[in-house]
Design a protein around this motif. Structure first.
Motif, PDB file in Angstrom:
ATOM      1  N   PRO A  69       0.816  -1.225   0.000  1.00 39.41           N
ATOM      2  CA  PRO A  69       0.000   0.000   0.000  1.00 39.41           C
ATOM      3  C   PRO A  69       0.845   1.268   0.000  1.00 39.41           C
ATOM      4  O   PRO A  69       0.472   2.268  -0.622  1.00 39.41           O
ATOM      5  CB  PRO A  69      -0.825  -0.121   1.290  1.00 39.41           C
ATOM      6  N   ILE A  70       2.003   1.238   0.704  1.00 37.67           N
ATOM      7  CA  ILE A  70       2.897   2.396   0.688  1.00 37.67           C
ATOM      8  C   ILE A  70       3.396   2.649  -0.725  1.00 37.67           C
ATOM      9  O   ILE A  70       3.496   3.796  -1.179  1.00 37.67           O
ATOM     10  CB  ILE A  70       4.076   2.180   1.651  1.00 37.67           C
ATOM     11  N   PHE A  71       3.711   1.571  -1.434  1.00 36.42           N
ATOM     12  CA  PHE A  71       4.126   1.707  -2.837  1.00 36.42           C
ATOM     13  C   PHE A  71       3.049   2.396  -3.667  1.00 36.42           C
ATOM     14  O   PHE A  71       3.330   3.286  -4.462  1.00 36.42           O
ATOM     15  CB  PHE A  71       4.437   0.328  -3.415  1.00 36.42           C
ATOM     16  N   LEU A  72       1.805   1.978  -3.457  1.00 40.70           N
ATOM     17  CA  LEU A  72       0.712   2.609  -4.201  1.00 40.70           C
ATOM     18  C   LEU A  72       0.558   4.073  -3.808  1.00 40.70           C
ATOM     19  O   LEU A  72       0.368   4.944  -4.665  1.00 40.70           O
ATOM     20  CB  LEU A  72      -0.586   1.844  -3.948  1.00 40.70           C
ATOM     21  N   ILE A  73       0.672   4.356  -2.501  1.00 45.66           N
ATOM     22  CA  ILE A  73       0.557   5.738  -2.029  1.00 45.66           C
ATOM     23  C   ILE A  73       1.656   6.593  -2.636  1.00 45.66           C
ATOM     24  O   ILE A  73       1.400   7.651  -3.232  1.00 45.66           O
ATOM     25  CB  ILE A  73       0.646   5.788  -0.489  1.00 45.66           C
ATOM     26  N   GLU A  74       2.892   6.146  -2.472  1.00 43.94           N
ATOM     27  CA  GLU A  74       4.008   6.961  -2.943  1.00 43.94           C
ATOM     28  C   GLU A  74       4.101   6.963  -4.462  1.00 43.94           C
ATOM     29  O   GLU A  74       4.596   7.925  -5.052  1.00 43.94           O
ATOM     30  CB  GLU A  74       5.306   6.463  -2.306  1.00 43.94           C
ATOM     31  N   GLY A 115       0.274  14.954   6.144  1.00 45.14           N
ATOM     32  CA  GLY A 115      -0.916  14.149   6.392  1.00 45.14           C
ATOM     33  C   GLY A 115      -0.790  12.724   5.918  1.00 45.14           C
ATOM     34  O   GLY A 115      -1.237  11.784   6.595  1.00 45.14           O
ATOM     35  N   GLU A 116      -0.181  12.513   4.749  1.00 48.03           N
ATOM     36  CA  GLU A 116      -0.059  11.158   4.229  1.00 48.03           C
ATOM     37  C   GLU A 116       0.877  10.326   5.094  1.00 48.03           C
ATOM     38  O   GLU A 116       0.693   9.120   5.257  1.00 48.03           O
ATOM     39  CB  GLU A 116       0.403  11.171   2.771  1.00 48.03           C
ATOM     40  N   THR A 117       1.899  10.974   5.677  1.00 48.16           N
ATOM     41  CA  THR A 117       2.807  10.263   6.578  1.00 48.16           C
ATOM     42  C   THR A 117       2.068   9.820   7.840  1.00 48.16           C
ATOM     43  O   THR A 117       2.249   8.697   8.321  1.00 48.16           O
ATOM     44  CB  THR A 117       3.989  11.164   6.951  1.00 48.16           C
ATOM     45  N   CYS A 131      -5.011   6.122   2.037  1.00 52.05           N
ATOM     46  CA  CYS A 131      -4.087   6.987   1.291  1.00 52.05           C
ATOM     47  C   CYS A 131      -4.048   6.607  -0.190  1.00 52.05           C
ATOM     48  O   CYS A 131      -3.933   7.468  -1.059  1.00 52.05           O
ATOM     49  CB  CYS A 131      -2.687   6.897   1.873  1.00 52.05           C
ATOM     50  N   VAL A 132      -4.107   5.317  -0.463  1.00 49.39           N
ATOM     51  CA  VAL A 132      -4.088   4.857  -1.854  1.00 49.39           C
ATOM     52  C   VAL A 132      -5.246   5.473  -2.634  1.00 49.39           C
ATOM     53  O   VAL A 132      -5.065   6.041  -3.717  1.00 49.39           O
ATOM     54  CB  VAL A 132      -4.146   3.319  -1.917  1.00 49.39           C
ATOM     55  N   TRP A 133      -6.445   5.363  -2.079  1.00 51.85           N
ATOM     56  CA  TRP A 133      -7.608   5.900  -2.784  1.00 51.85           C
ATOM     57  C   TRP A 133      -7.552   7.426  -2.870  1.00 51.85           C
ATOM     58  O   TRP A 133      -7.964   8.019  -3.873  1.00 51.85           O
ATOM     59  CB  TRP A 133      -8.898   5.463  -2.081  1.00 51.85           C
TER      60      TRP A 133
END
Length: 467
Positions: free
Chosen positions: A256-261, A384-386, A397-399
């Protein structure tokens, strides 16, 4: 402290209490003071980096001209973008897990996590590079000829970019911000400039290919040096011993972090990429110079984010919702007010700064004003994302970033053909404002925290911690 005391004696009397208070706060032992020190170190690194990168970009633009410089920056943005993405989130997952393992004295897990993150990032980046070579071999004819050789060289840099990002995350999670940040943001850009100038002095042509060769050499020298230093520090702290690998647990967090970043990086860089797809290299050069000059104000946000991530992780482990809300509110103020000051100063000096690149670059000043509005809106909500990532809200975060990236791409592909570079700046600013609004709403609804720089700490908790 001796330096502070010496400086205090030379300051006007009315400023001395402020200096004493600042020095006392920064020398304190509590976790918030530690985060402040890390933020200031990260900011200092980015300020020095900004000067080096700015000088490097000016020299390269002057040497190569707008056309070749535009080719180089377009390819280099792609290298950094895909090099970071090829980590598949492990460079940030390290920050999530390492402080927790360290607090619980789980050294076997630390050794397994740091080794796995490096191997995984290097392997995935190498695989991505292989696909890139196949793409150039089979479909290279569909690409503008002047991009082919720089792209070919760039693919060799991908494993080093990925490894460097993992080492950055490992060092910051271990409380070594200078070791984490300075290689990527100070040493590498310095070496790119030095290698480029030396190559030209020795007779190399002033082209994007030469610049890419310099960047490739700098990436290997920097990352391998950082690898040796971080490895030595880790072995000194945790000793050599058995490892415990919980790959599935780490991957579930990293993906999910990969998708977020990934969405975040595309959100940050898609404007340059789309400008390169629609317009000429000269336009890429002007837009890149304007965007990167205005991005000087974002270094404040980066510094706060770098410092906040380990602190957020620790507060989540402690289960302190009030402490988390208070620190989140503080981090948003750390982000906004310095960003406002720095942004206004950069904007005021924008035209003279752009003229250093060459006469044609002054056309980017209006673009800077548009981008300033979007960046300031993002600074209002801070990292905020952190906060969401460290709180385990990765999929939210992904969405969120999926929506913001969709807005970004749709606006860019619509406005760039209509308005050119102005359309790109407007699209980027609007997408950044959308991102900030979504982050504010997401943090408020999922964590019960009002993440807004203009709201006091006592009003940051809007409801009880969700079950």
């Amino acid at each position: 402290m001796a330096v502070v005391q010496s400086a205090e004696k030379r300051l006007p009397a009315r400023l001395r209490p402020l200096v004493r208070a600042l020095a006392g706060r920064l020398s304190a032992d509590d976790p918030t003071a530690g985060a402040q020190r890390m933020a200031m170190m990260a900011f200092a690194v980015r300020v020095v980096s900004a000067g080096i990168a700015f000088l490097s970009q000016i020299v390269q633009a002057r040497l190569m001209g707008e056309f070749e410089y535009g080719i180089f920056v377009f390819v280099w943005v792609l290298v950094v973008l895909f090099g970071n993405l090829s980590c598949l989130g492990f460079h940030t997952a390290v920050i999530r897990f390492l402080p927790r393992y360290d607090g619980d004295r789980e050294r076997n897990e630390i050794r397994g996590l740091t080794a796995t993150a490096r191997i995984f990032a290097m392997s995935s980046a190498s695989l991505l590079a292989l696909f890139g070579f196949l793409f150039l071999k089979l479909l290279g004819g569909a690409i503008e000829p002047y991009y082919v050789l720089p792209l070919f060289l760039a693919l060799f840099a991908l494993p080093m970019i990925a490894l460097g990002d993992v080492l950055d995350g490992t060092a910051r999670a271990s409380g070594w911000p200078m070791i984490g940040l300075s290689p990527t943001y100070i040493i590498r850009p310095t070496l790119i400039l030095v290698f480029m100038v030396l190559a030209v002095v020795w007779g190399a042509p002033t082209t994007a290919v030469t610049a890419m060769q310099a960047a490739l050499a700098a990436s290997y020298v920097t990352t391998l040096g950082q690898f040796l230093l971080v490895t030595w520090r880790l072995r000194k702290r945790y000793d050599v011993g058995p490892v415990t690998i919980d790959f599935l647990a780490w991957f579930k967090v990293a993906l999910p972090i990969f998708l977020i970043e990934g969405f975040s990086f595309f959100l940050t860089n898609s404007d340059v990429v789309i400008v390169g797809l629609y317009l000429k290299p000269e336009d890429v050069a002007i837009y890149f110079a304007a965007a990167k000059t205005m991005a000087l104000m974002q270094f404040v946000y980066f510094a706060v984010k770098a410092a906040a991530a380990p602190r957020f992780s620790s507060l989540m482990r402690e289960g302190s919702h009030a402490g988390l809300a208070g620190f989140a509110a503080t981090a948003s103020r750390w982000s906004f007010w310095p960003s406002l000051v720095v942004g206004l100063l950069v904007l005021a000096a924008g035209r003279p700064l752009l003229s250093l690149f060459g006469p044609a670059f002054s056309a980017g000043h209006m673009l800077m004003a548009i981008l300033f509005v979007g960046s300031l809106t993002k600074a209002l909500v801070g990292p905020g994302e952190t906060l969401l990532t460290m709180a385990g809200k990765q999929m939210l975060c992904v969405w969120l970033y999926c929506a913001a990236l969709t807005v970004n791409i749709l606006l860019n592909v619509t406005l760039i053909p209509m308005l050119g570079l102005t359309g790109a700046a407007m699209a980027t600013a609007a997408a950044t404002m959308t991102e900030a609004l979504l982050l504010h709403v997401a943090v408020r609804r999922s964590l019960g925290i009002t993440l807004f720089a203009l709201v006091g700490t006592t009003r940051s908790i809007t409801k009880k911690k969700p079950a």
